[in-house]
Design a protein around this motif. Structure first.
Motif, mmCIF file in Angstrom:
data_model
loop_
_atom_site.group_PDB
_atom_site.id
_atom_site.type_symbol
_atom_site.label_atom_id
_atom_site.label_comp_id
_atom_site.label_asym_id
_atom_site.label_seq_id
_atom_site.Cartn_x
_atom_site.Cartn_y
_atom_site.Cartn_z
ATOM 1 N N UNK A 95 0.969 -1.155 -0.034
ATOM 2 C CA UNK A 95 0.149 0.090 -0.027
ATOM 3 C C UNK A 95 0.904 1.263 -0.122
ATOM 4 N N UNK A 96 0.826 2.120 -1.055
ATOM 5 C CA UNK A 96 1.346 3.333 -1.065
ATOM 6 C C UNK A 96 0.385 4.561 -1.100
ATOM 7 N N UNK A 97 0.998 5.833 -0.654
ATOM 8 C CA UNK A 97 0.223 6.894 -0.790
ATOM 9 C C UNK A 97 0.038 6.958 -2.399
ATOM 10 N N UNK A 98 -1.051 7.606 -2.709
ATOM 11 C CA UNK A 98 -1.408 7.772 -3.935
ATOM 12 C C UNK A 98 -0.910 8.810 -4.823
ATOM 13 N N UNK A 155 -3.483 1.950 -3.175
ATOM 14 C CA UNK A 155 -3.166 3.393 -2.840
ATOM 15 C C UNK A 155 -4.063 4.254 -2.185
ATOM 16 N N UNK A 156 -3.556 4.763 -1.024
ATOM 17 C CA UNK A 156 -3.930 5.490 -0.185
ATOM 18 C C UNK A 156 -3.884 7.150 -0.334
ATOM 19 N N UNK A 157 -4.991 7.722 0.027
ATOM 20 C CA UNK A 157 -4.773 9.164 0.126
ATOM 21 C C UNK A 157 -3.889 9.518 1.039
ATOM 22 N N UNK A 214 -8.344 1.683 6.158
ATOM 23 C CA UNK A 214 -9.454 0.935 5.471
ATOM 24 C C UNK A 214 -8.661 0.072 4.460
ATOM 25 N N UNK A 215 -7.600 0.695 3.745
ATOM 26 C CA UNK A 215 -7.046 -0.290 2.662
ATOM 27 C C UNK A 215 -6.039 -1.341 3.169
ATOM 28 N N UNK A 216 -5.531 -1.176 4.605
ATOM 29 C CA UNK A 216 -4.905 -2.134 5.134
ATOM 30 C C UNK A 216 -6.004 -3.471 5.555
ATOM 31 N N UNK A 217 -7.021 -3.071 6.005
ATOM 32 C CA UNK A 217 -7.888 -3.930 6.309
ATOM 33 C C UNK A 217 -8.714 -4.829 5.090
ATOM 34 N N UNK A 218 -8.788 -3.897 3.940
ATOM 35 C CA UNK A 218 -9.114 -4.511 2.701
ATOM 36 C C UNK A 218 -8.136 -5.414 1.733
ATOM 37 N N UNK A 219 -6.990 -5.080 2.180
ATOM 38 C CA UNK A 219 -6.006 -5.652 1.148
ATOM 39 C C UNK A 219 -6.001 -7.184 1.106
ATOM 40 N N UNK A 220 -5.582 -7.760 0.126
ATOM 41 C CA UNK A 220 -5.663 -9.227 0.003
ATOM 42 C C UNK A 220 -4.383 -9.544 -0.965
#
Length: 477
Positions: free
Chosen positions: A413-416, A430-432, A441-447
């Motif tokens: 996961x990186x910053x967008x 990619x997170x804000x 939220x991106x951490x929880x959703x990642x697969x």
């Protein structure tokens, strides 16, 4: 004094407080002017003041050197001597392994090893006085690392005069180039290196390459408070430093950049597109063949089998945005643990922040680790994060670490930000930037997925070296 204190911290040395006098932490008008990039105004203030404090005298010397560097224009290589003996390169570097561990020193070493594997002789030389300048004493002025011969350049006397220091560096590097019989000079940012490489090339009638890795002026800008950054872009230092980078890129026979974003920016600044070559950060082929027993690694480092480990392998500096990760950890379930591998000036602040947020029991700072076993630390992670801030340098510079994580099969996961999307191939999450809730939220959703490994496989050092060797041959023929 601030730099000395940080080196002492990184070395676990206990420095008595009396070595840091109160005046060293006071901010004089001259220091404030330098902080805002107004060097000439600071110089005028110091010249008019009369008696200076110790810190002001040091500041005056630093300002004098910087203004000197900012005023040195490229010299023209009037006579290029064609190579009749094939390609032999000399890579002039700011720092190197094993004395400095960073993404840049890793890139230098990996690229040179791959160039050598492609049949080209390449030597490395480091800036005047290094690594003594960072408080490390080498056993010899030359050493072998991974089959690459490094040369440290030591003068008998380290002059205080910027002109004499540059003169001595040019003299010693040119002598080394002649002794080695090199046919091309290759250097990297920042422009003080280009000043030397340009003059050595002109003296010897050799072509030279300028590798633009980072942006000195943008990194400086990113360290200022946000409310001062816009005005600082108009400052004397920012404008002159940016102009110097452009001047030396224009003067080089070829320019190497790490991303298409960097190439586009240089074209907008007037650099001929045909002489700009993208050689991206890459990974070793061996990463794809390594197998790890994750359970054994976790047992070795005391991490529970059911823990979800989120973290990074990074220099710990402000623009990396690791405070966003800490704040995201607050809202994550208890089985999520943080792991930060590396060290840097921002670590003490982040450790204090972790305590104030109440996440220090679920967060480990393990400091710098042995580069030979760093892959193990990557493999401890379930999720690799690069939560960089939205600054000019982070929008442009592409870090190796995200690509390494991809090669090892770790979801990222990186910053967008444009540079981070480019280096990861747009196949990750990619997170804000600076939004801890979005990161959470991106951490929880990642697969887990395989696209990252596939992307990294297209970016190996051997592929990068083949392109660099083509550039060497093109400008020496």
């Amino acid at each position: 004094m601030k730099k000395l204190g940080e080196r002492a911290r990184l070395s676990n040395l206990k420095i008595p407080k009396f070595l840091f006098p109160a005046e060293s932490i006071s901010i004089s008008p001259a220091h404030q002017l330098v902080e805002l990039g107004e060097l000439s105004k600071a110089q005028e203030y110091l010249a008019a003041k009369g008696k200076l404090t110790i810190s002001e005298r040091k500041l005056k010397n630093r300002v004098t050197q910087t203004l000197f560097e900012l005023g040195l224009k490229p010299v023209e290589v009037t006579e290029k001597i064609p190579s009749k003996k094939g390609v032999k390169a000399l890579y002039f570097l700011t720092n190197s392994l094993p004395f400095t561990t960073s993404g840049y020193t890793k890139r230098s070493q990996s690229l040179m090893e791959a160039v050598a594997e492609n049949g080209v002789v390449i030597h490395a030389a480091t800036r005047l006085g290094y690594p003594l300048t960072i408080g490390k004493w080498p056993k010899s002025s030359t050493y072998l690392l991974g089959g690459i011969r490094y040369h440290n350049i030591f003068p008998w006397v380290f002059s205080r005069s910027p002109a004499k220091r540059y003169g001595k560096t040019i003299e010693l590097l040119a002598r080394l180039a002649v002794d080695l019989g090199v046919t091309v000079i290759h250097t990297t940012t920042n422009f003080p290196n280009a000043i030397v490489a340009n003059r050595v090339a002109a003296k010897l009638g050799l072509p030279w390459i300028y590798e633009v890795r980072g942006e000195l002026e943008s990194t400086w800008l990113s360290k200022l408070p946000k409310d001062k950054q816009r005005s600082a872009e108009k400052s004397e230092y920012y404008q002159l430093a940016r102009a110097q980078e452009t001047n030396y890129a224009n003067a080089a026979n070829a320019v190497v950049v790490l991303s298409e974003i960097s190439k586009s920016q240089l074209i907008r600044r007037g650099i001929t597109p045909e002489k700009i070559f993208v050689i991206p950060n890459s990974v070793e082929q061996k990463l794809f063949d390594k197998e790890y027993d994750k359970s054994a690694l976790r047992e070795k480092h005391g991490i529970a089998e059911d823990a979800v480990v989120v973290g990074t392998v990074s220099s710990i500096v402000g623009y990396e945005g690791l405070d966003t990760l800490l704040r995201a950890l607050v809202s994550l379930p208890d089985q999520y643990r943080g792991l930060i591998v590396g060290d840097g000036v921002d670590r003490p602040r982040l450790e204090n922040l972790a305590k104030s947020l109440g996440v220090n029991s679920r967060l480990d700072f393990v400091g710098n680790q042995n580069p030979q076993t760093i892959d193990e630390w990557y493999k401890l992670l379930d999720i690799f994060v690069v939560p960089r801030k939205d600054t000019a340098v982070c929008r442009t510079v592409t870090p190796i670490k995200a690509l390494t994580a991809q090669a090892l099969g770790i979801p990222v996961i990186t910053s967008d930000l444009p540079a981070l999307r480019e280096v990861t191939g747009g196949v990750e999450s990619y997170a804000i930037p600076e939004d801890s809730r979005d990161l959470m939220e991106k951490i929880i959703a990642i697969k887990p997925h395989s696209q990252g490994v596939e992307w990294a496989a297209s970016r190996t050092w051997n592929q990068a070296a083949k392109k660099l060797v083509q550039i060497y041959r093109g400008i020496t023929s």
